[in-house]
Design a protein around this motif. Structure first.
Motif, PDB file in Angstrom:
ATOM      1  N   THR A   1       0.832  -1.203   0.000  1.00 36.53           N
ATOM      2  CA  THR A   1       0.000   0.000   0.000  1.00 36.53           C
ATOM      3  C   THR A   1       0.869   1.257   0.000  1.00 36.53           C
ATOM      4  O   THR A   1       0.577   2.229  -0.706  1.00 36.53           O
ATOM      5  N   GLY A   2       1.941   1.236   0.778  1.00 35.00           N
ATOM      6  CA  GLY A   2       2.859   2.368   0.802  1.00 35.00           C
ATOM      7  C   GLY A   2       3.540   2.580  -0.540  1.00 35.00           C
ATOM      8  O   GLY A   2       3.736   3.725  -0.975  1.00 35.00           O
ATOM      9  N   ALA A   3       3.899   1.484  -1.221  1.00 36.20           N
ATOM     10  CA  ALA A   3       4.514   1.589  -2.542  1.00 36.20           C
ATOM     11  C   ALA A   3       3.544   2.204  -3.543  1.00 36.20           C
ATOM     12  O   ALA A   3       3.939   2.997  -4.409  1.00 36.20           O
ATOM     13  N   THR A   4       2.268   1.856  -3.409  1.00 39.39           N
ATOM     14  CA  THR A   4       1.243   2.440  -4.275  1.00 39.39           C
ATOM     15  C   THR A   4       1.167   3.950  -4.057  1.00 39.39           C
ATOM     16  O   THR A   4       1.107   4.730  -5.022  1.00 39.39           O
ATOM     17  N   TRP A   5       1.159   4.364  -2.789  1.00 43.66           N
ATOM     18  CA  TRP A   5       1.152   5.803  -2.476  1.00 43.66           C
ATOM     19  C   TRP A   5       2.351   6.489  -3.126  1.00 43.66           C
ATOM     20  O   TRP A   5       2.201   7.547  -3.754  1.00 43.66           O
ATOM     21  N   LEU A   6       3.531   5.876  -2.982  1.00 42.87           N
ATOM     22  CA  LEU A   6       4.760   6.489  -3.476  1.00 42.87           C
ATOM     23  C   LEU A   6       4.768   6.604  -4.994  1.00 42.87           C
ATOM     24  O   LEU A   6       5.169   7.645  -5.553  1.00 42.87           O
TER      25      LEU A   6
END
Length: 213
Positions: free
Chosen positions: A132-137
């Protein structure tokens, strides 16, 4: 799932932990203005960054994430002896998230919950939080809208949980419901950002133009 007294205590304690508004606490401890008094008025890391103090913003971000992660982690580590399982851990994380949105200690005037939700996801499953964090980034790098990144990540978080269920982590209905509720609330808290995105007036990451977040 059934609730016993320890589970209710854990959920209530998690809400109280979530109610610690670190944007306000960090700012006051450093002699800075209350983040609810400038910018967007949102007590979160993005608005604290508008003060120009990057250290205070980073501290706010990490502490807000930690208060979402901590209850889930503690229940995973020590909850079994009290009959606290995966579902209670997720509900405790949701309670911490709700505490951030509606903090009892700060007049129920809270932030949007992105960092706290991220902490909860990492607590539920580190790989889920990472995806999920990678998607945000990725969205942030390509489009430079923090709000859009948060909205896309909120949309994908339940999907990632389902896709990785019983492969990378156990699949639990209560956990899925908790993640969906967090995602829906995140989208709701960004409703003004959605309007500005549609109108083309939303501020971009790194922009010096001070739009409300």
């Amino acid at each position: 799932m059934s609730f016993n007294l320890p589970s209710l205590i854990a959920i209530l304690a998690s809400y109280l932990i979530g109610s610690l508004s670190f944007a306000v606490i960090v700012s006051k401890s450093l002699g800075m203005a209350d983040p609810r008094s400038y910018g967007s008025g949102n007590p979160g890391a993005t608005n604290v960054l508008r003060s120009g103090n990057k250290g205070a913003a980073l501290a706010t971000l990490l502490l807000d994430a930690a208060k979402g992660w901590l209850p889930v982690f503690l229940i995973h580590q020590f909850g079994a002896q009290w009959g606290l399982g995966e579902g209670v851990a997720a509900l405790a994380g949701l309670a911490a998230f709700l505490g951030h949105l509606y903090p009892v200690f700060f007049g129920f005037q809270g932030g949007k919950g992105v960092a706290t939700a991220a902490g909860v996801l990492v607590g539920i499953a580190p790989w889920l939080g990472l995806a999920t964090g990678a998607t945000w980034l990725i969205i942030a790098v390509f489009f430079r809208y923090s709000s859009l990144s948060s909205l896309v990540a909120a949309f994908f978080a339940p999907a990632y949980y389902l896709l990785g269920g019983n492969i990378a982590w156990p699949l639990d209905r209560t956990v899925l419901i908790a993640i969906i509720i967090m995602s829906l609330l995140l989208i709701w808290r960004h409703r003004e950002n959605i309007r500005r995105l549609a109108a083309g007036t939303e501020s971009k990451l790194g922009s010096k133009k001070k739009q409300p977040n």
